[in-house]
Structure formats: structure tokens, C-alpha cells
Enzyme design. Sequence first.
Site, PDB file in Angstrom:
ATOM      1  N   ASP A 182       0.842  -1.199   0.000  1.00 47.73           N
ATOM      2  CA  ASP A 182       0.000   0.000   0.000  1.00 47.73           C
ATOM      3  C   ASP A 182       0.881   1.255   0.000  1.00 47.73           C
ATOM      4  O   ASP A 182       0.562   2.256  -0.630  1.00 47.73           O
ATOM      5  CB  ASP A 182      -0.890   0.052   1.254  1.00 47.73           C
ATOM      6  CG  ASP A 182      -1.697  -1.216   1.498  1.00 47.73           C
ATOM      7  OD1 ASP A 182      -1.212  -2.291   1.125  1.00 47.73           O
ATOM      8  OD2 ASP A 182      -2.786  -1.130   2.072  1.00 47.73           O
ATOM      9  N   GLU A 233      -6.093 -11.702  -3.792  1.00 44.95           N
ATOM     10  CA  GLU A 233      -5.562 -12.710  -2.867  1.00 44.95           C
ATOM     11  C   GLU A 233      -6.436 -13.951  -2.753  1.00 44.95           C
ATOM     12  O   GLU A 233      -6.079 -14.904  -2.067  1.00 44.95           O
ATOM     13  CB  GLU A 233      -5.378 -12.063  -1.492  1.00 44.95           C
ATOM     14  CG  GLU A 233      -4.327 -10.969  -1.541  1.00 44.95           C
ATOM     15  CD  GLU A 233      -4.222 -10.172  -0.252  1.00 44.95           C
ATOM     16  OE1 GLU A 233      -5.245 -10.047   0.454  1.00 44.95           O
ATOM     17  OE2 GLU A 233      -3.129  -9.665   0.029  1.00 44.95           O
TER      18      GLU A 233
HETATM   19  O1  IFM Z   1      -2.141  -4.753   1.003  1.00 49.49           O
HETATM   20  C1  IFM Z   1      -3.495  -5.055   1.169  1.00 49.49           C
HETATM   21  C2  IFM Z   1      -3.821  -6.258   0.328  1.00 49.49           C
HETATM   22  O2  IFM Z   1      -3.603  -5.993  -1.028  1.00 49.49           O
HETATM   23  C3  IFM Z   1      -5.259  -6.640   0.533  1.00 49.49           C
HETATM   24  N1  IFM Z   1      -5.547  -6.886   1.924  1.00 49.49           N
HETATM   25  C4  IFM Z   1      -5.244  -5.734   2.775  1.00 49.49           C
HETATM   26  C5  IFM Z   1      -3.809  -5.295   2.617  1.00 49.49           C
HETATM   27  C6  IFM Z   1      -3.526  -4.060   3.480  1.00 49.49           C
HETATM   28  O3  IFM Z   1      -4.273  -2.962   3.020  1.00 49.49           O
END
Ligand code: IFM
Length: 723
Positions: free
Chosen positions: A322, A463
Site C-alpha cells: 500500500d 488474494e
Molecule cells: O495490502 C493489502 C492487500 O492488497 C489486501 N488486503 C489488505 C492489505 C492491506 O491494506
Amino acid sequence: MQGWILKKEGYDANSAAADGNRFLCANGYMGLRGVCEEAGKEQFAAVTLAGVYDRYMDRWREPVNAPHGLFVQLYFNGMKMGPGNRETLRHEIRLDYRDGVFGRDTDFGPVRLQSERFVSMADCHLMADRLHMRILRDGLLEIRTGISADLWDINGLHLFDPQCRTGETILCGAVTGEKGISVKTTQCVRPEFRAEEAFEEENEGVFRILRRKVNRGEELVLSVFAAVSTSLDGAAWEICAEECCRRAKKKGFDACLREHREVWDRIRRRSEIVLEGDEEAAFALRASQYHLNCIAPRHAGNMSIPARGLSGQTYKGAIFWDAEIFFFPMFVHTQPEIARSLLEYRIETLPGAMRKAAEYGFRGAFYAWESQEGGEEGCTNFNVVDVFTHRPVRTYFRDKQIHISGDVAYALRSYYEITGDRSLLENGGAAVILECARFYISRANTHADSENVDYADVIGPDEYHERVTNNAFTNRMAVHCMESALELKKIFRDRPEWFDALLQERGYEKDWAALERLIPRIRGPVRQNGIIEQFDGYFQLEDCTLETVRSRLMDPREYWGGDHGVAGTTRIIKQADVIAMMALFPDDFTDDEVERNWAYYEPRTEHGSSLSSCMYALTACRTGNPDRAWDLFLRTAEIDVTGGGKQWAGEIYIGGTHPASNGGAWMIAALGFAGLRMKNGEPELHPNLPRQISKLTFPITAKGKNLTVEVSREGAVIRDRQT
Ligand code: IFM
């Protein structure tokens, strides 16, 4: 809601967690959740420290909360006053996005309490509160104020051996269990009235009691100053909090507030996007920019920003991709010193990334998926808890989400291209790119019977599909990273000896040759009717609607991904993946390709992550469809106004503020609607204003020049800006 002020009337215990996020005050050093003075752990009160981590027993390591020095509890004739009390007639809280001043106005019946408080931008250790009490009945008023240790910890306890002291400046110090980091909170008050004073020390903290008989019609004003410092703050840390408190008391609340506001004014002058034409969107954009600006590390040049900012301990206070892909763009275009700090953090944590690569049997740098102090990996192999069995679920974010190293390299290269400042590459950045590229050389899968090179057993940004092969996004990031390593030679063409020495120092001769051979062999995107397959075999998965997948859930908190998740066997994805690649590598794809892929993937995207909508909005703008981007923009920008976003992944709480959306909102407005692009180091505009926006005006810096961008229906200009 109006102009700059977020307001909430009435008290609702059920929304305390969400309100604590929405009304957050922070200054990059610490974050004070948006709760009232008397709140404790039940109301999710916390003062979360940036970069101070601790692990309790075998629980997850998370950031430490400092004892809360702005605690104030009123008693009237022995009765505890609270916004949830039956006698309370009115309660309102508000947050001013101009300067992060949090206010409350509560009519408890016998007393009306109004207060304004801030976490200082001028002195990162300081927070201050001014309470104004109007007495509505004769009686005995007791003000219990002090340093409270009754805080919300997700995986605590973290602070041990409390040492408290009373006096003019009261103090509560403790040490963390794992590494013995000292954390100290001090507090002093400036009452503008006389009262009997007494002190109390107990497990919950140290308190000062101001007691006074009051008469109806009296007005009492009390300023409270609190400061926090830790043994990570450098040599003077021990006296820092006490001195900070004393200084503030001497100066007084108004002077401290003035200094704090001056810093906010400067921040806004450097970063604020003024959106005209739609007040709801303008308000949401102000909220977004407030939330991202208030958590930026301005006190240190080598810190990054956790995925949930400083709104609490969610996501272990860790740094994810992020930071580079979602927060970095706003900072690099407006406050490059902060963008630099995010990257300095990665440079400093290179040894941790190299250790992680070695742990998995690879060379080079494999950055932590959830990076904590020193680049330590915070992500566990069991990062989700199943809602049915209550057992941890094996997840693969830690070991398979290998695009992270490419994301870091991507931001390093962008920093150089946008700022023209090569010094970051010279001072460790080039080494990071080389080591990340080396990781991709070593992680590549070659075949005895073909020239093709794959990245097998990976997870892309979506994911929900784990352990896939040739995720298009991952492959593209790996190639970009390796190309960036080669590009370094050109960037340092005027210093060939220096660059050769760097290669030699890192033992890179063989890897250099490997890069040149490998890049053309890596599998590029595979297309079927113009649609890029997200990973090998994706098109063989069940093609059903989002609603169908949702209807299969047996529990609303159920995790959609992994082996047993409802999405895993279908084409439904969590967040932008192919589309994220298209947003980050716009020159690779024609508008027609982007349009087709957008139309294919958007309906198949859950947007289950707050990182998703902005990528779709950006690509919609790029193809001249800003009206399609509008709802996605609002969803992105409003997330911390409404308190939206997912709160649970299985049984794990994931609520908090959403800095990636905040950064995403800036990207959509500046890069999408205004169409800001850097071409050969110069900013260009390719506007795509949606019908709701009549004008956008915002500051940027490019190659050290301060500029103002103005885009309206009449045209688009970039002007020099006086600072
Ligand atoms: O980095 C992200 C990921 O891409 C998705 N789940 C939450 C994380 C933190 O924001």
C-alpha cells in the site's frame, strides 16, 4: 456534514469502533482515536505509536499504545458523567479536516462540556485539550484527569513495570515486554479556576482530582497538555515528554493550537486538491487528504506508513505494498520528502528483505509482506481464522505474494523519474533495485524442455486465488524490476566507475548477464479475445456472478479466499489485479485493450479490498470514461467519512482508517480526472473531467519546481506557484 467539518450527533456504543477511526487525530508520530476524553478500552480508546512494536507471548506483534494523557472524567455529586448516561441530553462530536481539531459538545444535564483537542503537528510529542464546562446545577464537581492505561489492545499486554509520579507534571512510564522499549507519557494542566487538588495512583494509571463546589451559571476552563516519548526517540528521550508538557503549559493552549494550525496550513497549501462542482465529493476528498496527511511521518526521514495508518493496531501496524503503490503517488507529487521517507524505510530494511529471501532459499531481497520494525516479517503462515472451526487457516500471503519486491523497486524508480533526485538511488536505492531484481532471477522457474520462464506458485493482488502460476501482474512487476536494474546503468552513465563498483561490491557480475538473458523469456500476458488471463488456468474456473458467490456464504464474516473459500474455484476476484497492472503500466496497453479488460473484470471483482476501486477508476479515466469512474471515486474517497470497508477477514478484525483509499482518491482526482502524467520528466495534463466536476485546482512539485494545476471545462494549465 458541511464544508470541512465531520459531525456526529448522539451517542451510539455500537459505532464506537468505527467513530474512533473516522474521527482520528494524528501527526505521524502517534494517533489518538476519535473517542471522548472519558473513554477507555470498551470504547476502543488508544494512542497508537508509529514504529514501536511489541509481541506479547506467542500472539502477533503489533504497534504499542502509549498510556493516554488526555483522559478526563467528570463526576457531578459523585455521579459519573458519560455520553451514554440516561441524563445526557445532547452529545455531538466533530472533526475539522482543515487542522485535525476534534471537538465534543455534551450536555450531561448538570454540566455542559465542550472541548477541542489536537495532536500537534508542530511538536510531534504533544497533544492538548481545552475543556469548557458550563455548570447547569449547583453541586460538587470532580474532574478526574490524568494518564490512563485502560486502553484497547488487540494482542496486548505490551507495557510492564509502570512507574508513576504525581506532581505538577504527572508521569506514567513503562517498558515493553519483548524488547524493553521505554514509553513515557506526561501530563500537566492549566485550570482557569480554583479547586482542591488530590492525586490517585492505581493500576489503571495516575490521576489528578480537581474538586470544587460549583454554582449554576459558572463557566470553568481547563487546558490539559500531554506528551509521549519513547527510548527510540534518541538521546534526549527521557526528558523530552516532560519538557514538552511544561513548554506547552507555559505557552498556553491558544499558542500551541496556533503553531499546530500553521503547520496544517502549510501542508494544505502543498497538497490540497480543490474540487468544484460537487460538494459531497469535495468533502470526501478533503477527508481523504486529511487522513493521509495526518499519518505521514514528518518527524523522521526513514519511516513508512502502516496499512491502517495510526488508527489502531489492525494489520499489526505493518507496512504493506500500500505504501509504495497507493500512498507514495500523492506524496511524491506534493511532498517529496515524505515519499523519500517511505523509501528510506525500505532502504534501511534491505537486510531484513535479504534475510527473508534466504529463509526461502532465494537470493536477493524478498520484502516482508507485512513489514514491521527493521523489515521484520509480521505476516504469519496462518493469517486468517476460520469462522466455523475457529482454527487458523494456512494462508500464503507471506511466502507467495512476491510482487512486493517489484512494488518497492517501482516506487524507487518513479521517485527518481518524478523528482529528478538521484541521491536516493545513490544512497541505497540502487542497491535495493539490484537486490530485488536478483530475487526475481533466483525465484524464476525455468524448464528443461522450453525457453519459457514462469513465476509459479505465487499470489497476485487478488488474494482469493492462491498458489497460481504466471499471475500477469506479478510477471509484469518482476520484468519491470529487472529492467529497472538494467536502467540504472543509463541513469548512472556519467558515473560508470561508481556504478561498476556497486555491482562489484554486491557480487553482481553474473546476475547482470542473467538479467539480460532472462527478461525476454518471462511469460507475458496471455490473451483470449483480448482479455488477459489473470493467471494460468483462470479461464477454466467457474464463471458465475458475484451474487452467486455471495449467496454461497454461510457466515457474513467468512473468508472468501484460500482452499475452502467461496471465491477460490470461481472467476470472482477480490481486488483489481489485471486492471492494477494496466493502471501501473499504461503504455503497455491500448485504450481498446483496457476497455475490454475493464468490462470483463469489473463485474467479477468483489472490491473486497479498499485498494481496488481506485485502480478501476484510474483506468476508466484513461479510456475517456470518467463518468464510469465517478461512483468508484466516491466509494474510495468517502470510506473514512462513512466508516465503510470490510471490518472482518474471518475472525480477524481489519477495521481502521484506509490510507490506500485516501491515496487512491488523490490519484483518481489528479492522475485520473486531471490526467496528470510525467513525460520525460515534465508534467502533462490529459483531462477527463466527469460531468459532476467543473474545476480541479491543486499544487504539485516536479523536479523541484512548485506548480499549480488547473483543469476546468475551459482548459487545462500548469502554472508556476509561489510558496
Ligand atoms: O495490502 C493489502 C492487500 O492488497 C489486501 N488486503 C489488505 C492489505 C492491506 O491494506
